[in-house]
Design a protein around this motif. Structure first.
Motif, PDB file in Angstrom:
ATOM      1  N   PHE A 100       0.837  -1.193   0.000  1.00 51.49           N
ATOM      2  CA  PHE A 100       0.000   0.000   0.000  1.00 51.49           C
ATOM      3  C   PHE A 100       0.886   1.263   0.000  1.00 51.49           C
ATOM      4  O   PHE A 100       0.683   2.187  -0.792  1.00 51.49           O
ATOM      5  CB  PHE A 100      -0.900  -0.027   1.243  1.00 51.49           C
ATOM      6  N   PRO A 113       0.860  19.681  -3.032  1.00 53.98           N
ATOM      7  CA  PRO A 113       0.604  19.190  -1.667  1.00 53.98           C
ATOM      8  C   PRO A 113       0.172  17.721  -1.647  1.00 53.98           C
ATOM      9  O   PRO A 113       0.531  16.984  -0.725  1.00 53.98           O
ATOM     10  CB  PRO A 113      -0.529  20.086  -1.153  1.00 53.98           C
ATOM     11  N   THR A 126       3.859   9.907   3.148  1.00 53.31           N
ATOM     12  CA  THR A 126       3.222   8.703   3.706  1.00 53.31           C
ATOM     13  C   THR A 126       4.052   7.458   3.346  1.00 53.31           C
ATOM     14  O   THR A 126       4.336   6.626   4.209  1.00 53.31           O
ATOM     15  CB  THR A 126       1.789   8.539   3.153  1.00 53.31           C
ATOM     16  N   PRO A 148       1.815   7.875  12.249  1.00 48.62           N
ATOM     17  CA  PRO A 148       1.012   6.666  12.445  1.00 48.62           C
ATOM     18  C   PRO A 148       1.254   5.562  11.405  1.00 48.62           C
ATOM     19  O   PRO A 148       0.370   4.758  11.160  1.00 48.62           O
ATOM     20  CB  PRO A 148      -0.408   7.215  12.301  1.00 48.62           C
ATOM     21  N   PHE A 149       2.445   5.516  10.802  1.00 45.53           N
ATOM     22  CA  PHE A 149       2.704   4.512   9.747  1.00 45.53           C
ATOM     23  C   PHE A 149       3.682   3.431  10.228  1.00 45.53           C
ATOM     24  O   PHE A 149       4.373   2.809   9.440  1.00 45.53           O
ATOM     25  CB  PHE A 149       3.285   5.203   8.497  1.00 45.53           C
ATOM     26  N   ASN A 158       8.687  26.177   3.464  1.00 48.06           N
ATOM     27  CA  ASN A 158       7.467  26.535   4.190  1.00 48.06           C
ATOM     28  C   ASN A 158       7.545  25.997   5.624  1.00 48.06           C
ATOM     29  O   ASN A 158       7.570  24.782   5.845  1.00 48.06           O
ATOM     30  CB  ASN A 158       6.272  25.932   3.436  1.00 48.06           C
ATOM     31  N   ILE A 194      -3.153   4.149   8.428  1.00 46.77           N
ATOM     32  CA  ILE A 194      -2.252   4.712   7.406  1.00 46.77           C
ATOM     33  C   ILE A 194      -3.045   5.651   6.489  1.00 46.77           C
ATOM     34  O   ILE A 194      -2.605   6.778   6.208  1.00 46.77           O
ATOM     35  CB  ILE A 194      -1.572   3.587   6.580  1.00 46.77           C
ATOM     36  N   MET A 195      -4.222   5.186   6.054  1.00 45.54           N
ATOM     37  CA  MET A 195      -5.022   6.007   5.130  1.00 45.54           C
ATOM     38  C   MET A 195      -5.478   7.299   5.804  1.00 45.54           C
ATOM     39  O   MET A 195      -5.415   8.376   5.208  1.00 45.54           O
ATOM     40  CB  MET A 195      -6.247   5.212   4.648  1.00 45.54           C
ATOM     41  N   GLY A 242      -4.039   8.825   8.311  1.00 46.84           N
ATOM     42  CA  GLY A 242      -2.856   9.680   8.462  1.00 46.84           C
ATOM     43  C   GLY A 242      -2.534  10.394   7.159  1.00 46.84           C
ATOM     44  O   GLY A 242      -2.254  11.602   7.140  1.00 46.84           O
ATOM     45  N   MET A 243      -2.612   9.648   6.053  1.00 46.19           N
ATOM     46  CA  MET A 243      -2.307  10.211   4.736  1.00 46.19           C
ATOM     47  C   MET A 243      -3.308  11.319   4.371  1.00 46.19           C
ATOM     48  O   MET A 243      -2.915  12.416   3.964  1.00 46.19           O
ATOM     49  CB  MET A 243      -2.349   9.106   3.689  1.00 46.19           C
ATOM     50  N   MET A 247      -2.801  14.401   6.465  1.00 45.25           N
ATOM     51  CA  MET A 247      -1.577  15.096   6.060  1.00 45.25           C
ATOM     52  C   MET A 247      -1.797  15.882   4.776  1.00 45.25           C
ATOM     53  O   MET A 247      -1.380  17.035   4.650  1.00 45.25           O
ATOM     54  CB  MET A 247      -0.453  14.068   5.864  1.00 45.25           C
ATOM     55  N   ILE A 248      -2.463  15.261   3.806  1.00 49.78           N
ATOM     56  CA  ILE A 248      -2.712  15.933   2.521  1.00 49.78           C
ATOM     57  C   ILE A 248      -3.610  17.155   2.735  1.00 49.78           C
ATOM     58  O   ILE A 248      -3.341  18.233   2.184  1.00 49.78           O
ATOM     59  CB  ILE A 248      -3.320  14.945   1.493  1.00 49.78           C
ATOM     60  N   TYR A 279      -3.838  18.929   5.416  1.00 50.54           N
ATOM     61  CA  TYR A 279      -2.992  19.942   6.061  1.00 50.54           C
ATOM     62  C   TYR A 279      -2.086  20.624   5.033  1.00 50.54           C
ATOM     63  O   TYR A 279      -1.977  21.856   5.015  1.00 50.54           O
ATOM     64  CB  TYR A 279      -2.149  19.283   7.161  1.00 50.54           C
ATOM     65  N   PHE A 280      -1.480  19.818   4.147  1.00 49.64           N
ATOM     66  CA  PHE A 280      -0.577  20.404   3.133  1.00 49.64           C
ATOM     67  C   PHE A 280      -1.349  21.313   2.168  1.00 49.64           C
ATOM     68  O   PHE A 280      -0.841  22.375   1.792  1.00 49.64           O
ATOM     69  CB  PHE A 280       0.147  19.303   2.347  1.00 49.64           C
ATOM     70  N   ILE A 281      -2.563  20.890   1.778  1.00 52.26           N
ATOM     71  CA  ILE A 281      -3.368  21.735   0.874  1.00 52.26           C
ATOM     72  C   ILE A 281      -3.652  23.072   1.570  1.00 52.26           C
ATOM     73  O   ILE A 281      -3.583  24.137   0.956  1.00 52.26           O
ATOM     74  CB  ILE A 281      -4.687  21.019   0.481  1.00 52.26           C
ATOM     75  N   VAL A 295      -1.843  24.608   4.006  1.00 56.57           N
ATOM     76  CA  VAL A 295      -0.680  25.479   4.304  1.00 56.57           C
ATOM     77  C   VAL A 295       0.227  25.747   3.098  1.00 56.57           C
ATOM     78  O   VAL A 295       1.104  26.598   3.177  1.00 56.57           O
ATOM     79  CB  VAL A 295       0.200  24.897   5.446  1.00 56.57           C
TER      80      VAL A 295
END
Lengths: 490, 103
Positions: A171, A207, A215, A225-226, A268, B88-89, B91-92, B95-96, B98-100, B102
């Motif tokens: 994955f 982004p 990830t 969390p990975f 950034n 995992i999903m 978290g991903m 994160m995405i 958050y990145f979009i 900032v």
């Protein structure tokens, strides 16, 4: 001038690849030869890496274009200070792991050493790759060899761990591949230096691409969390492979550093805040879970997750306080040393006791005091006790976080106390409550790597200037302008 | 001026955290005491002494973990593959997002 320098460390990959095939072919008839091939090839890889280290110290960056095609076409191989420092650590620990495995692995040697060599190929390949495609290919080589080694024991625990690791890792690598496809769609190139020139900052996809990459590589680095794959995988695999998993995680850390500094050149601050947040979670979760373990391999796996958190804390702080990057590199070197030492000590304990359960270890055989002291030094280095290497890098982390956000210093200190707590627990159970009268001698091939790593812990503890100098040399050459210039021969 | 006191400050904080840790261990032993009958172990009609079982060593921090509810993190690591993949999903995705936000 640069292209005339031979990149010897690249031949280390070829030698290890050849040794993997040689082990599989020769080993069919003569299984006993397999460990000798692995020891000889990892030693040759170490020597070749040290030759390239000498060249990188003199020239800062060494590049090689395979097949003579000029960048961005063809395959670019790059060794800069960041990659050569980690490559040198990987080559050294890899050689030690081959020595420790010599007596540890007593059956199915061909299978073990073939996969061992392939994991080394994968890790070294990631560190050499100058383009995203080869980075992905080497990550896959590393991963596939790891899945098989995790299932090496062929018992229920190993097979379950291997299947879980395979599914989760597939994955994560899928996400890396997806992000590479996005990058290629945006820039039309896979060469890292070329991507850095063409990527820009305007695309709305950036982004998403960066999130996917973080990830995927965060999974390899075992960042919370990975991280859930690591304890199961380490517990399933033969003990010396625990040290190799530490190196594999460092390859993930390296890939994240490479994306930050070379490909995306992230400035950034908000992105670094996220890294700080993830690092704090990694440190705390790793340490709290290590505290609750009764299996030495699981305990060390969680301990190494916690230490990766420290590396990323220093890295995140680096954007706000320049010395943070130095601390991150220095701690990365130290983590490789003391975590490998602890895994090698665990390998001796498991070899003697036939189990990784700490209670069973304490009941089985009485180990030499040298092993007890070595384990204690490794644990105290992880805690960050003065005169040991972990202290030197953690001290810089404490100081830099104190200037940026004192709360982070308190968290870092708290996690050090938790490290001390699970270190005391492991040492107490395995060495101080040992009730067995049966004594066990440590094989010389296991003892020598352990003693060398103990010496490295002490040496870098009483002479931390060397570690700081190496780390500063890496940090000074992190800017992607040097990297891009060298790849394109400017 | 402040820099001179930094080593002392860090050492003091480290010592305070250790003291708090030790205090927590003592308090949690009062809150979640180990019952006496848990210390007795019978195997094939034979009573095994506590010191030979190493139970106190293995559960050295159990009282504290229960008191501070730290075992919640362990329960989250259930070994269930589906929950790991979801983590995992999640978290991903976070994160995405958050990145979009900032970038």
């Amino acid at each position: 001038m640069g292209d005339k320098i031979e990149m010897f460390s690249f031949y280390a990959i070829l030698i290890l690849l050849a040794s993997a095939f040689a082990t599989a072919v020769i080993g069919i008839k003569r299984e006993g030869v397999a460990p000798y091939i692995a020891i000889a090839s990892t030693f040759t890889a170490l020597v070749l890496t040290l030759l390239t280290l000498r060249d990188v110290i003199a020239n800062r960056i060494v590049t090689m274009q395979i097949g003579g095609w000029l960048a961005p076409y063809g395959i670019t191989v790059v060794m800069d200070p960041l990659s050569i420092v980690i490559t040198s650590i990987v080559a050294t620990i890899g050689f030690f792991a081959a020595l420790v495995s010599f007596r540890f692995v007593e059956e199915r040697k061909v299978e073990y050493y073939t996969l061992f060599s392939l994991i080394m190929v994968g890790i070294l390949g990631v560190l050499h790759a100058g383009d995203m495609f080869n980075l992905f290919v080497f990550i896959e080589i590393l991963s596939i060899a790891s899945y098989s080694l995790v299932a090496y024991h062929r018992d229920k625990i190993s097979i379950e761990a291997s299947i879980k690791y395979l599914i989760m890792s597939s994955f994560a690598t899928g996400l890396i591949l997806l992000s590479i496809a996005f990058i290629y769609g945006l820039t039309g190139t896979l060469n890292m230096a070329d991507i850095a020139l063409k990527l820009g900052t305007e695309s709305g996809l950036l982004p998403i691409i960066f999130g996917l990459l973080l990830t995927g590589f965060g999974f390899k680095a075992a960042l919370v969390p990975f991280h859930a794959w690591k304890p199961d995988a380490v517990m399933g695999a033969p003990a010396p492979i625990g040290a190799i998993f530490v190196l594999a995680s460092l390859a993930g850390v390296y890939a994240i550093f490479r994306m930050f500094f070379t490909v995306f050149f992230i400035t950034n601050i908000s992105v670094y805040y996220l890294i700080i947040g993830l690092s704090v979670a990694t440190m705390i979760v790793g340490a709290i879970l290590a505290l609750q373990q009764t299996d030495i391999l699981r305990l060390l796996a969680y301990a190494s997750i916690s230490q990766v958190g420290y590396i990323f804390l220093a890295f995140g702080i680096g954007a706000l306080h320049g010395f943070g990057y130095t601390a991150a590199i220095f701690h990365l070197i130290n983590v490789a040393i003391f975590d490998s030492l602890l895994f090698f000590c665990a390998a001796v304990l498991i070899h003697g006791a036939g189990s990784s359960d700490m209670h069973k270890i304490s009941q089985s055989v009485r180990f030499s005091p040298i092993l007890g002291y070595s384990f204690m030094i490794g644990m105290l280095a992880a805690v960050g006790v003065p005169l040991l290497n972990g202290f030197a890098s953690k001290w810089i982390i404490y100081i830099t976080t104190l200037y940026v956000q004192p709360l982070l210093t308190i968290i870092a200190l708290l996690v050090s106390v938790l490290t001390l707590a699970y270190g005391v627990k492991a040492f107490y159970i395995m060495f101080l409550t040992n009730s067995s009268k049966k004594r066990m001698r440590i094989p010389i091939t296991m003892l020598v790597p352990i003693l060398i790593l103990v010496a490295a812990c002490v040496f870098l503890g009483i002479y931390p200037q060397l570690g700081v100098q190496i780390s500063e040399f890496v940090v000074k050459n992190l800017a992607n302008i040097f990297y891009i210039g060298k790849v394109f021969g400017i | 001026m402040i820099a001179e006191f930094v080593p002392l400050l860090i050492a003091s904080v480290f010592a305070i955290i250790i003291a708090v840790f030790a205090l927590l261990m003592l308090i949690s032993k009062k809150i979640h005491p180990t019952k006496k009958d848990q210390r007795k172990t019978f195997a094939c009609g034979e009573e095994i002494e506590e010191k030979n079982l190493n139970i106190p060593a293995e559960s050295l921090y159990n009282n504290m973990i229960k008191t501070l509810r730290l075992d919640v993190i362990r329960r989250w690591h259930s070994g269930n593959l589906a929950s790991y993949i979801i983590t995992i999903m999640l978290g991903m995705v976070l994160m995405i997002i958050y990145f979009i936000y900032v970038w």
